[in-house]
Design a protein around this motif. Structure first.
Motif, PDB file in Angstrom:
ATOM      1  N   LYS A   1     -59.220  48.078   1.027  1.00 41.52           N
ATOM      2  CA  LYS A   1     -58.980  49.135   0.332  1.00 41.52           C
ATOM      3  C   LYS A   1     -60.058  49.412  -0.627  1.00 41.52           C
ATOM      4  CE  LYS A   1     -53.882  49.863   0.644  1.00 41.52           C
ATOM      5  NZ  LYS A   1     -52.914  50.541  -0.089  1.00 41.52           N
ATOM      6  N   ALA A   2     -60.252  50.679  -1.315  1.00 44.20           N
ATOM      7  CA  ALA A   2     -60.920  50.959  -2.343  1.00 44.20           C
ATOM      8  C   ALA A   2     -61.041  50.159  -3.193  1.00 44.20           C
ATOM      9  CB  ALA A   2     -60.756  52.485  -2.677  1.00 44.20           C
ATOM     10  N   GLY A   3     -62.302  49.894  -3.915  1.00 50.81           N
ATOM     11  CA  GLY A   3     -62.726  49.110  -5.019  1.00 50.81           C
ATOM     12  C   GLY A   3     -63.708  48.347  -4.764  1.00 50.81           C
ATOM     13  N   ARG A   4     -64.317  47.627  -5.867  1.00 50.04           N
ATOM     14  CA  ARG A   4     -65.631  46.816  -5.923  1.00 50.04           C
ATOM     15  C   ARG A   4     -65.180  45.244  -5.846  1.00 50.04           C
ATOM     16  NH1 ARG A   4     -70.837  47.066  -7.251  1.00 50.04           N
ATOM     17  NH2 ARG A   4     -70.528  49.166  -7.792  1.00 50.04           N
ATOM     18  N   TYR A   5     -65.338  44.706  -4.462  1.00 49.89           N
ATOM     19  CA  TYR A   5     -65.157  43.206  -4.544  1.00 49.89           C
ATOM     20  C   TYR A   5     -66.301  42.149  -4.614  1.00 49.89           C
ATOM     21  CZ  TYR A   5     -60.966  45.399  -2.394  1.00 49.89           C
ATOM     22  OH  TYR A   5     -59.857  46.088  -2.208  1.00 49.89           O
ATOM     23  N   GLN A   6     -66.334  41.745  -5.724  1.00 50.59           N
ATOM     24  CA  GLN A   6     -67.314  40.837  -6.198  1.00 50.59           C
ATOM     25  C   GLN A   6     -67.032  39.491  -6.001  1.00 50.59           C
ATOM     26  OE1 GLN A   6     -67.917  42.677 -10.420  1.00 50.59           O
ATOM     27  NE2 GLN A   6     -69.865  42.768  -9.816  1.00 50.59           N
ATOM     28  N   GLU A   7     -67.255  39.119  -4.720  1.00 54.29           N
ATOM     29  CA  GLU A   7     -66.833  37.711  -4.283  1.00 54.29           C
ATOM     30  C   GLU A   7     -68.092  36.983  -3.697  1.00 54.29           C
ATOM     31  OE1 GLU A   7     -63.559  37.519  -1.603  1.00 54.29           O
ATOM     32  OE2 GLU A   7     -62.969  39.423  -2.055  1.00 54.29           O
TER      33      GLU A   7
ATOM     34  N   VAL B   1     -56.316  44.068   2.242  1.00 54.75           N
ATOM     35  CA  VAL B   1     -56.769  43.482   1.177  1.00 54.75           C
ATOM     36  C   VAL B   1     -56.919  44.547  -0.288  1.00 54.75           C
ATOM     37  CG1 VAL B   1     -58.797  42.276  -0.086  1.00 54.75           C
ATOM     38  CG2 VAL B   1     -58.351  42.106   2.301  1.00 54.75           C
ATOM     39  N   SER B   2     -56.499  44.196  -1.255  1.00 54.54           N
ATOM     40  CA  SER B   2     -56.634  45.002  -2.638  1.00 54.54           C
ATOM     41  C   SER B   2     -56.517  44.103  -3.715  1.00 54.54           C
ATOM     42  CB  SER B   2     -55.444  45.944  -2.525  1.00 54.54           C
ATOM     43  OG  SER B   2     -55.738  46.974  -3.947  1.00 54.54           O
ATOM     44  N   HIS B   3     -57.910  44.285  -4.477  1.00 50.86           N
ATOM     45  CA  HIS B   3     -57.854  43.604  -5.738  1.00 50.86           C
ATOM     46  C   HIS B   3     -56.884  44.089  -6.721  1.00 50.86           C
ATOM     47  CE1 HIS B   3     -60.080  46.894  -7.533  1.00 50.86           C
ATOM     48  NE2 HIS B   3     -61.360  46.580  -7.070  1.00 50.86           N
ATOM     49  N   HIS B   4     -56.326  45.144  -6.583  1.00 48.78           N
ATOM     50  CA  HIS B   4     -55.431  45.610  -7.520  1.00 48.78           C
ATOM     51  C   HIS B   4     -54.222  44.878  -7.506  1.00 48.78           C
ATOM     52  CE1 HIS B   4     -57.981  49.027  -8.654  1.00 48.78           C
ATOM     53  NE2 HIS B   4     -57.765  49.466  -7.343  1.00 48.78           N
ATOM     54  N   GLY B   5     -53.886  43.999  -6.664  1.00 46.33           N
ATOM     55  CA  GLY B   5     -52.558  43.074  -6.614  1.00 46.33           C
ATOM     56  C   GLY B   5     -51.771  43.426  -5.181  1.00 46.33           C
ATOM     57  N   ILE B   6     -51.002  42.847  -5.036  1.00 49.32           N
ATOM     58  CA  ILE B   6     -50.116  42.745  -3.989  1.00 49.32           C
ATOM     59  C   ILE B   6     -49.009  43.938  -4.272  1.00 49.32           C
ATOM     60  CG2 ILE B   6     -48.274  41.473  -2.368  1.00 49.32           C
ATOM     61  CD1 ILE B   6     -51.195  40.212  -2.726  1.00 49.32           C
ATOM     62  N   GLY B   7     -48.608  44.836  -3.100  1.00 44.66           N
ATOM     63  CA  GLY B   7     -47.945  45.764  -3.311  1.00 44.66           C
ATOM     64  C   GLY B   7     -47.486  46.271  -1.902  1.00 44.66           C
TER      65      GLY B   7
ATOM     66  N   VAL C   1     -53.073  40.587   0.768  1.00 41.17           N
ATOM     67  CA  VAL C   1     -53.877  39.563  -0.215  1.00 41.17           C
ATOM     68  C   VAL C   1     -54.928  40.493  -1.060  1.00 41.17           C
ATOM     69  CG1 VAL C   1     -53.845  37.549   1.548  1.00 41.17           C
ATOM     70  CG2 VAL C   1     -55.694  39.427   1.422  1.00 41.17           C
ATOM     71  N   ARG C   2     -55.251  39.592  -2.003  1.00 47.10           N
ATOM     72  CA  ARG C   2     -56.038  40.201  -3.162  1.00 47.10           C
ATOM     73  C   ARG C   2     -57.563  40.068  -3.020  1.00 47.10           C
ATOM     74  NH1 ARG C   2     -53.759  40.663  -8.544  1.00 47.10           N
ATOM     75  NH2 ARG C   2     -51.614  39.958  -8.511  1.00 47.10           N
ATOM     76  N   SER C   3     -57.988  39.285  -2.054  1.00 52.25           N
ATOM     77  CA  SER C   3     -59.483  38.940  -1.724  1.00 52.25           C
ATOM     78  C   SER C   3     -59.942  38.950  -0.406  1.00 52.25           C
ATOM     79  CB  SER C   3     -59.812  37.465  -2.382  1.00 52.25           C
ATOM     80  OG  SER C   3     -59.306  36.566  -1.473  1.00 52.25           O
ATOM     81  N   ILE C   4     -60.916  39.283  -0.108  1.00 48.89           N
ATOM     82  CA  ILE C   4     -61.496  39.304   1.112  1.00 48.89           C
ATOM     83  C   ILE C   4     -61.632  37.817   1.710  1.00 48.89           C
ATOM     84  CG2 ILE C   4     -63.507  39.943   2.672  1.00 48.89           C
ATOM     85  CD1 ILE C   4     -64.191  42.125   0.611  1.00 48.89           C
ATOM     86  N   LYS C   5     -62.030  36.969   0.908  1.00 52.79           N
ATOM     87  CA  LYS C   5     -62.054  35.555   1.399  1.00 52.79           C
ATOM     88  C   LYS C   5     -60.684  35.170   1.937  1.00 52.79           C
ATOM     89  CE  LYS C   5     -62.888  30.852  -0.308  1.00 52.79           C
ATOM     90  NZ  LYS C   5     -63.387  30.217  -1.206  1.00 52.79           N
ATOM     91  N   GLU C   6     -59.442  35.334   1.204  1.00 56.35           N
ATOM     92  CA  GLU C   6     -58.098  35.166   1.733  1.00 56.35           C
ATOM     93  C   GLU C   6     -57.907  35.474   3.044  1.00 56.35           C
ATOM     94  OE1 GLU C   6     -54.735  35.051  -1.755  1.00 56.35           O
ATOM     95  OE2 GLU C   6     -56.464  36.520  -2.146  1.00 56.35           O
ATOM     96  N   ALA C   7     -58.236  36.996   3.325  1.00 56.51           N
ATOM     97  CA  ALA C   7     -58.271  37.527   4.542  1.00 56.51           C
ATOM     98  C   ALA C   7     -58.910  36.972   5.599  1.00 56.51           C
ATOM     99  CB  ALA C   7     -58.516  38.963   4.435  1.00 56.51           C
ATOM    100  N   ILE C   8     -60.082  36.478   5.178  1.00 59.23           N
ATOM    101  CA  ILE C   8     -60.895  35.947   6.310  1.00 59.23           C
ATOM    102  C   ILE C   8     -60.114  34.380   6.944  1.00 59.23           C
ATOM    103  CG2 ILE C   8     -62.936  34.575   6.681  1.00 59.23           C
ATOM    104  CD1 ILE C   8     -64.375  36.719   4.939  1.00 59.23           C
ATOM    105  N   GLU C   9     -59.629  33.779   5.544  1.00 52.99           N
ATOM    106  CA  GLU C   9     -59.092  32.476   5.908  1.00 52.99           C
ATOM    107  C   GLU C   9     -57.673  32.670   6.978  1.00 52.99           C
ATOM    108  OE1 GLU C   9     -58.227  31.128   2.058  1.00 52.99           O
ATOM    109  OE2 GLU C   9     -60.341  30.275   1.904  1.00 52.99           O
ATOM    110  N   MET C  10     -56.933  33.831   6.996  1.00 51.25           N
ATOM    111  CA  MET C  10     -56.040  34.067   7.714  1.00 51.25           C
ATOM    112  C   MET C  10     -56.108  34.598   9.050  1.00 51.25           C
ATOM    113  SD  MET C  10     -53.704  36.547   4.969  1.00 51.25           S
ATOM    114  CE  MET C  10     -52.512  36.668   6.348  1.00 51.25           C
ATOM    115  N   ALA C  11     -57.568  34.749   9.365  1.00 53.12           N
ATOM    116  CA  ALA C  11     -57.817  34.921  10.719  1.00 53.12           C
ATOM    117  C   ALA C  11     -57.826  33.915  11.646  1.00 53.12           C
ATOM    118  CB  ALA C  11     -59.274  35.596  10.785  1.00 53.12           C
ATOM    119  N   PRO C  12     -57.302  33.978  12.910  1.00 55.02           N
ATOM    120  CA  PRO C  12     -57.346  32.697  13.894  1.00 55.02           C
ATOM    121  C   PRO C  12     -58.857  32.402  14.331  1.00 55.02           C
ATOM    122  CG  PRO C  12     -56.830  34.834  14.970  1.00 55.02           C
ATOM    123  CD  PRO C  12     -56.890  35.211  13.558  1.00 55.02           C
ATOM    124  N   LYS C  13     -59.094  31.104  14.652  1.00 56.03           N
ATOM    125  CA  LYS C  13     -60.386  30.803  14.995  1.00 56.03           C
ATOM    126  C   LYS C  13     -60.758  31.125  16.512  1.00 56.03           C
ATOM    127  CE  LYS C  13     -60.806  26.789  11.840  1.00 56.03           C
ATOM    128  NZ  LYS C  13     -61.111  25.377  11.691  1.00 56.03           N
TER     129      LYS C  13
END
Length: 395
Positions: free
Chosen positions: A132-138, A98-104, A109-121
């Motif tokens: 990655k480093a940064g401030r994630y205000q979700e 995850v990086s809020h700076h964008g896909i590269g 993904v850009r958000s932690i929420k998206e990453a959690i949704e990708m995880a299997p149940k």
């Protein structure tokens, strides 16, 4: 069943200020459920490793001869992954980055929420999310019950910062969990933890009042920094903090700081908070004005509250009395507050408050109940992650 008990208690708290028929009907249903759970807990207490000490249930006194090096792998982690948390961060291969700076390159993904949704149940193996480093205000970021064995690996304290998280079922390393509400907004939880066998390693929890809500189940915190003012480590869990630094911050004017507020939701469950080989210090904003504010080791959220400080440094910002009641109508008679061979200017017990519930000079036998092995059976689920820990007193 102990978790059900904690959840029912939390539900009841939510209706305390409500009124009308809804409150009455809900209270009646909860009381009926409470009785069923309580009966089962009474039966279970006959076979689990708990004993009754002055009306409280703590881990038993019998000696353990466990060979920690030869224990079987815990069910929740495979042999392939058991050394993962102890590895250098660069050697950990994530499932999602995850990086809020964008896909590269190497970013999914850009958000932690998206990453959690990708995880299997209901995963039986770790699903590793590298943030990655940064401030994630979700806002109100939540890890649902079906998302099990999530591991959050950050860039380190103060580098990966997550604001506003509620989580169940994850392991975290190298992440700062921060509430940005500030002291003027009073109660503002930075991190709420409900998961059984949760491990936090080299993390930060930063807030003011009610920073870290250790809601329920068995939890372990190692090499973490926790910041706050009033009841900033609080909850109903069975938790051990080891080699952590606990910082009291400058509160609002006329406020009194209290580090820990524990609550035992049922009298017949094992619960409590063990502070072992930690540092209890004034934060930089409090240090120059610490004489203007009073700070206590803790106060009980209810009868039966259990908290111990063992082999820890205690700074001079702690009031000589050590502990205080919840309010003017309560006492410390029915709690268990213990201290064992602490050191530093605030560890002097000569002026500690005198009460049947305050054990300012615990014996080795008493202190041994609150170690990683005896209190949370830690060697069966912490050791194989290679997160460092002290199984016994270690003095």
């Amino acid at each position: 069943m102990a978790t059900v008990c904690s959840n029912q208690d939390t539900c009841t708290e939510g209706f305390e200020e409500a009124g009308g028929a809804v409150k009455h009907q809900t209270a009646q249903i909860i009381q009926e459920l409470w009785q069923i759970v309580s009966n089962h807990l009474d039966l279970s207490s006959m076979i689990i490793n708990c004993d009754v000490v002055s009306g409280r249930r703590l881990m038993g006194l019998e000696p353990t001869n466990m060979d920690h090096k030869n224990l079987g792998d815990p069910k929740w982690i495979s042999k392939k992954d058991k050394k993962l948390l102890g590895s250098h961060l660069a050697n950990i291969q994530p499932n999602v980055t995850v990086s809020h700076h964008g896909i590269g390159p190497n970013v999914t993904v850009r958000s932690i929420k998206e990453a959690i949704e990708m995880a299997p149940k209901n995963s039986s193996i770790p699903f590793i999310i590298h943030v990655k480093a940064g401030r994630y205000q979700e806002a109100n970021l939540t890890v649902g019950k079906s998302k099990t064995n999530l591991w959050f690996i950050g860039a380190g304290k103060g580098k990966t910062i997550i604001t506003g998280v509620t989580g169940a079922g994850f392991v975290a390393r190298g992440i700062t969990f921060e509430s940005t509400a500030g002291p003027q907004n009073h109660q503002a939880v930075a991190l709420l933890v409900k998961s059984e066998h949760s491990v936090f390693y080299e993390c930060e929890m930063k807030g003011y009042q009610d920073t870290l809500y250790i809601h329920s189940n068995r939890q372990f915190y190692r090499n973490c920094d926790i910041y706050g003012t009033i009841d900033f480590i609080f909850g109903k869990a069975q938790a051990v903090f080891q080699n952590c630094t606990i910082y009291t911050r400058k509160p609002m004017e006329q406020q009194t700081n209290t580090i820990i507020a524990h609550k035992r939701p049922c009298s017949n469950i094992c619960a409590g908070i063990s502070i072992h080989e930690c540092q209890i210090r004034a934060a930089p904003d409090l240090e120059p004005v610490k004489s203007n504010y009073t700070t206590y080791l803790g106060r009980p959220w209810n009868e039966g509250a259990t908290t111990v400080y063992m082999l820890s440094y205690i700074g001079d910002h702690i009031d000589p009395q050590g502990w205080i009641p919840w309010n003017s109508t309560t006492t410390l008679d029915d709690v268990f507050y213990g201290e064992f061979q602490n050191y530093g200017p605030g560890a002097n017990i000569s002026q500690r408050v005198i009460s049947p519930g305050v054990h300012a000079n615990m014996s080795v036998v008493e202190a041994a109940r609150f170690t990683v092995d005896r209190f949370v059976d830690g060697s069966s689920w912490i050791g194989h992650t290679k997160v460092p820990f002290e199984a016994g007193l270690g003095y």
